[in-house]
Design a protein around this motif. Structure first.
Motif, mmCIF file in Angstrom:
data_model
loop_
_atom_site.group_PDB
_atom_site.id
_atom_site.type_symbol
_atom_site.label_atom_id
_atom_site.label_comp_id
_atom_site.label_asym_id
_atom_site.label_seq_id
_atom_site.Cartn_x
_atom_site.Cartn_y
_atom_site.Cartn_z
ATOM 1 N N THR A 157 39.953 44.398 29.901
ATOM 2 C CA THR A 157 40.347 43.907 31.380
ATOM 3 C C THR A 157 41.554 44.201 31.600
ATOM 4 O O THR A 157 42.647 43.820 30.876
ATOM 5 C CB THR A 157 39.791 42.498 31.579
ATOM 6 O OG1 THR A 157 38.637 42.593 31.475
ATOM 7 C CG2 THR A 157 40.083 42.378 33.076
ATOM 8 N N SER A 158 42.065 45.071 32.532
ATOM 9 C CA SER A 158 43.261 45.232 33.029
ATOM 10 C C SER A 158 44.077 44.132 33.737
ATOM 11 O O SER A 158 43.391 43.310 34.385
ATOM 12 C CB SER A 158 43.520 46.760 33.788
ATOM 13 O OG SER A 158 42.680 46.249 34.986
ATOM 14 N N LEU B 18 43.904 39.795 37.556
ATOM 15 C CA LEU B 18 44.497 39.194 38.725
ATOM 16 C C LEU B 18 43.538 38.983 39.813
ATOM 17 O O LEU B 18 43.559 37.920 40.683
ATOM 18 C CB LEU B 18 45.554 39.816 39.201
ATOM 19 C CG LEU B 18 46.631 38.879 40.045
ATOM 20 C CD1 LEU B 18 47.071 37.775 39.722
ATOM 21 C CD2 LEU B 18 47.776 40.106 40.460
ATOM 22 N N GLY B 19 42.994 39.987 40.266
ATOM 23 C CA GLY B 19 41.804 40.293 41.114
ATOM 24 C C GLY B 19 40.773 39.040 41.233
ATOM 25 O O GLY B 19 40.175 38.422 42.228
ATOM 26 N N GLN B 20 40.214 39.093 40.103
ATOM 27 C CA GLN B 20 39.043 38.101 39.842
ATOM 28 C C GLN B 20 39.710 36.615 40.077
ATOM 29 O O GLN B 20 38.812 35.908 40.359
ATOM 30 C CB GLN B 20 38.640 38.352 38.258
ATOM 31 C CG GLN B 20 38.004 39.533 38.170
ATOM 32 C CD GLN B 20 37.170 39.702 36.821
ATOM 33 O OE1 GLN B 20 37.692 38.884 36.086
ATOM 34 N NE2 GLN B 20 36.586 40.849 36.499
ATOM 35 N N VAL B 21 40.827 36.209 39.464
ATOM 36 C CA VAL B 21 41.097 34.741 39.678
ATOM 37 C C VAL B 21 41.590 34.702 41.142
ATOM 38 O O VAL B 21 41.420 33.724 41.989
ATOM 39 C CB VAL B 21 42.498 34.800 38.888
ATOM 40 C CG1 VAL B 21 43.283 33.295 39.149
ATOM 41 C CG2 VAL B 21 42.012 34.843 37.232
ATOM 42 N N LEU B 22 42.174 35.734 41.741
ATOM 43 C CA LEU B 22 42.680 35.422 42.916
ATOM 44 C C LEU B 22 41.659 35.256 44.132
ATOM 45 O O LEU B 22 41.755 34.437 44.960
ATOM 46 C CB LEU B 22 43.619 36.307 43.589
ATOM 47 C CG LEU B 22 44.482 36.487 44.641
ATOM 48 C CD1 LEU B 22 45.315 35.339 44.857
ATOM 49 C CD2 LEU B 22 45.366 37.757 45.175
ATOM 50 N N TYR B 23 40.552 36.108 43.901
ATOM 51 C CA TYR B 23 39.493 36.061 44.879
ATOM 52 C C TYR B 23 38.364 35.174 44.566
ATOM 53 O O TYR B 23 37.226 35.358 45.100
ATOM 54 C CB TYR B 23 39.161 37.564 45.188
ATOM 55 C CG TYR B 23 39.865 38.542 45.904
ATOM 56 C CD1 TYR B 23 40.296 38.121 47.082
ATOM 57 C CD2 TYR B 23 40.705 39.328 45.202
ATOM 58 C CE1 TYR B 23 41.317 38.936 47.810
ATOM 59 C CE2 TYR B 23 41.716 40.047 45.845
ATOM 60 C CZ TYR B 23 42.050 39.884 47.059
ATOM 61 O OH TYR B 23 42.991 40.761 47.815
#
Length: 202
Positions: A129-130, A135-140
């Motif tokens: 995972t990049s 970061l997108g998965q955690v943020l959203y």
């Protein structure tokens, strides 16, 4: 590994040099251009550290928007910089205090790298995972409500800044779209059939 170290020292040297030129340049336009160069090299350092999202955001947000906006403001506004420099000595104690605090913090960070090297851990990257995707998965997912609240706060701040800085000048003709849309075409446009070779009579 040797190439990565070479690029690191190159980006770091240019970053330090451009940062020094930001505060040493007498021309504010040159200072803003050196600041853009500093941001570009900082983005390169972020990419070398594996934080490509921060590097791209630094270029898109700060270089592409904020610094370009500062550059246009500095170039377009007729600011008397000689008058601004006249009060330099008045703010020198505060600036020196802030500079000493920042210098002490940098010394503490550098000494901590040698005295307690285990206190600084490397970036945690999920396998396959990049950083941007993680970061997108955690943020959203985990922080979606906080993210929406921050966006609403920024929206309110933007509207408030526009309202506070918007001044209506008197005796200035302005367009009224509602009146323009509601007008009767028969009262504004007259279609006249002009005979050939006779012209329009007054």
């Amino acid at each position: 590994m040797m190439i990565a170290s070479l690029f690191f020292y190159l980006f770091a040297a240019v970053l330090v040099g451009s940062g020094f030129m930001v505060i040493a340049s007498r021309n504010p336009v040159h200072a803003v251009l050196f600041l853009i160069l500093a941001f570009l090299n900082a983005a390169g350092l972020f990419v070398l550290l594996g934080a490509e999202f921060l590097g791209m955001m630094l270029i898109v947000v700060y270089v592409g928007a904020v610094m370009v906006l500062f550059l246009f403001v500095v170039m377009m506004l007729d600011v008397d910089f000689a008058e601004l420099r006249a009060g330099f000595l008045r703010y020198l104690p505060i600036g020196a205090t802030v500079g000493i605090i920042v210098l002490l913090e940098l010394v503490f960070v550098i000494t901590a790298l040698f005295t307690a090297p285990d206190i600084v851990s490397g970036p945690t990257v999920v396998e396959g995972t990049s950083n941007t995707l993680a970061l997108g998965q955690v943020l959203y997912t985990d922080y979606v409500y906080l993210f929406e609240a921050a966006s609403l706060i920024l929206l309110v701040a933007m509207i408030g800044a526009i309202v506070l800085t918007l001044h209506h000048r008197e005796n200035v003709r302005r367009q009224v779209p509602s009146e323009q849309i509601a007008r009767d075409p028969k009262k504004t446009v007259e279609v006249v059939s002009v005979p050939s070779r006779k012209g329009l009579s007054q």
